[in-house]
Motif scaffolding. Structure first.
Motif, short mmCIF file in Angstrom:
data_model
loop_
_atom_site.label_atom_id
_atom_site.label_comp_id
_atom_site.label_asym_id
_atom_site.label_seq_id
_atom_site.Cartn_x
_atom_site.Cartn_y
_atom_site.Cartn_z
N GLY A 1 -0.48 5.65 2.52
CA GLY A 1 -0.52 4.25 2.87
C GLY A 1 0.15 3.98 4.19
N ASP B 1 -6.53 4.79 -7.53
CA ASP B 1 -7.42 5.15 -6.44
C ASP B 1 -7.02 6.46 -5.77
OD1 ASP B 1 -6.08 2.50 -4.32
OD2 ASP B 1 -5.17 4.34 -5.05
N CYS C 1 -4.57 7.73 -4.11
CA CYS C 1 -3.90 7.91 -2.82
C CYS C 1 -2.49 7.40 -2.91
CB CYS C 1 -4.65 7.19 -1.71
SG CYS C 1 -3.90 7.41 -0.09
N ARG D 1 2.46 1.02 -3.78
CA ARG D 1 1.40 1.02 -4.78
C ARG D 1 1.92 0.56 -6.15
NH1 ARG D 1 -2.14 2.88 -1.51
NH2 ARG D 1 -3.92 2.96 -2.92
N ALA E 1 -7.25 -1.98 7.97
CA ALA E 1 -7.62 -0.62 7.60
C ALA E 1 -6.62 0.42 8.10
CB ALA E 1 -9.02 -0.30 8.15
N PRO F 1 -10.28 -3.23 1.20
CA PRO F 1 -10.30 -2.14 2.18
C PRO F 1 -10.74 -2.57 3.57
CG PRO F 1 -12.15 -1.95 0.65
CD PRO F 1 -11.26 -3.04 0.12
N SER G 1 -4.42 2.89 2.67
CA SER G 1 -5.59 2.72 1.82
C SER G 1 -5.36 1.57 0.84
CB SER G 1 -5.89 4.01 1.06
OG SER G 1 -4.79 4.40 0.28
N HIS H 1 -5.00 -1.02 -2.17
CA HIS H 1 -4.36 -0.92 -3.49
C HIS H 1 -4.45 -2.27 -4.18
CE1 HIS H 1 -1.63 0.10 -6.72
NE2 HIS H 1 -0.91 -0.98 -6.45
N ARG I 1 0.82 -1.21 0.00
CA ARG I 1 0.00 0.00 0.00
C ARG I 1 0.85 1.26 0.00
NH1 ARG I 1 -4.83 -1.90 4.20
NH2 ARG I 1 -5.90 -3.29 2.70
#
Length: 273
Positions: free
Chosen positions: A261, A256, A258, A107, A146, A142, A150, A152, A104
């Motif tokens: 992470g 997405d 973001c 990514r 958590a 997700p 976020s 990925h 995350r």
């Protein structure tokens, strides 16, 4: 967003054995390449004659790994700290969280790891394949972890291929005939960098020399790397000469929005090394 590759391997030197030339090739194109290494190879060889003691070997192998990654231009190295030869005993929840955080954070478009049989059957190779595949799936959910960044979705998972072992002594032109050779990467332009990275693993010179530098066809061995498509995207030809082939479809990549992470205390930027 720039393209990204994440390597997930078991030992120092896996990155140089398996993907050194590929790493340099894509780095030259501006692709960010990062690495997660699960152990420090504490059960590995110490050289002949020995260049270190068993007690000092983990620290020596970490330095060798960082030297190799500097040669290859790997942007970030994450060390998980598990025991060599005992990686399968790692607590699943713990290593899942570590790997999900790495995925995350980075990514990646592509994750590269061992195939389910570990390429050569090494128990740590088999274990990291299982853990990496589990984490790739978890990172996309997700609901999972958590607090680890976020979600990925990794567009493509790539494995080692057993053909990388069986083809030695065989004409390179026949590599395309091997099942599982889905990507055939020409690294002739970067083979000297691969050789330097391999030689950076000085404590492992016996296996490095035996595999890469003692065979009569050493130059040829250092000129190609091959991989198997686990899943993600459609290849219109096999083998493809680009790991990103078939990922041009905008629906093959989840944007997405973001970059974050969460932080990962196991990772260290190259600038800090």
């Amino acid at each position: 967003m720039s393209r990204r590759i994440l390597l997930i391997f078991a030992h120092p030197d896996d990155e140089s054995f398996i993907a050194a030339g590929t790493t340099v090739r894509y780095g030259a194109d501006g692709v960010r390449v990062s690495l997660v290494c699960a152990t420090l190879g504490q059960a590995g060889k110490m050289g002949d004659p020995p260049i270190t003691t068993r007690e000092q070997l983990p620290a020596v192998r970490e330095r060798e790994l960082r030297d190799a990654c500097d040669i290859l231009g790997i942007d970030l190295v994450g060390l998980l700290g598990y025991e060599d030869r005992h990686l399968a005993e790692a607590p699943p929840d713990r290593i899942r969280e570590q790997l999900v955080r790495a995925i995350r954070r980075e990514r990646p478009d592509i994750v590269i790891t061992f195939d389910p049989n570990g390429a050569n059957g090494h128990p740590d190779h088999v274990a990291i394949s299982r853990f990496a595949t589990d984490a790739v799936a978890a990172a996309a959910d997700p609901r999972c972890l958590a607090n680890a960044g976020s979600a990925h979705r990794v567009p493509r998972l790539v494995w080692t291929t057993p053909a990388a072992i069986s083809w030695r002594g065989e004409a390179p032109a026949r590599l395309a005939e091997h099942p599982g050779v889905d990507f055939l990467i020409d690294i002739r332009a970067w083979r000297e960098r691969k050789a330097r990275a391999l030689r950076a693993h000085r404590s492992q010179h016996l296996s490095v020399n035996r595999v890469w530098f003692e065979p009569k066809d050493s130059e040829r061995l250092l000129s190609v790397e091959m991989f198997r498509l686990a899943w993600g995207g459609v290849l219109t030809q096999r083998p493809a000469d680009d790991l990103f082939a078939g990922l041009e479809d905008p629906f093959a990549r989840l944007e997405d929005g973001c970059e974050g992470g969460g932080s990962d205390p196991t990772a260290e930027p190259r600038s800090a090394r």
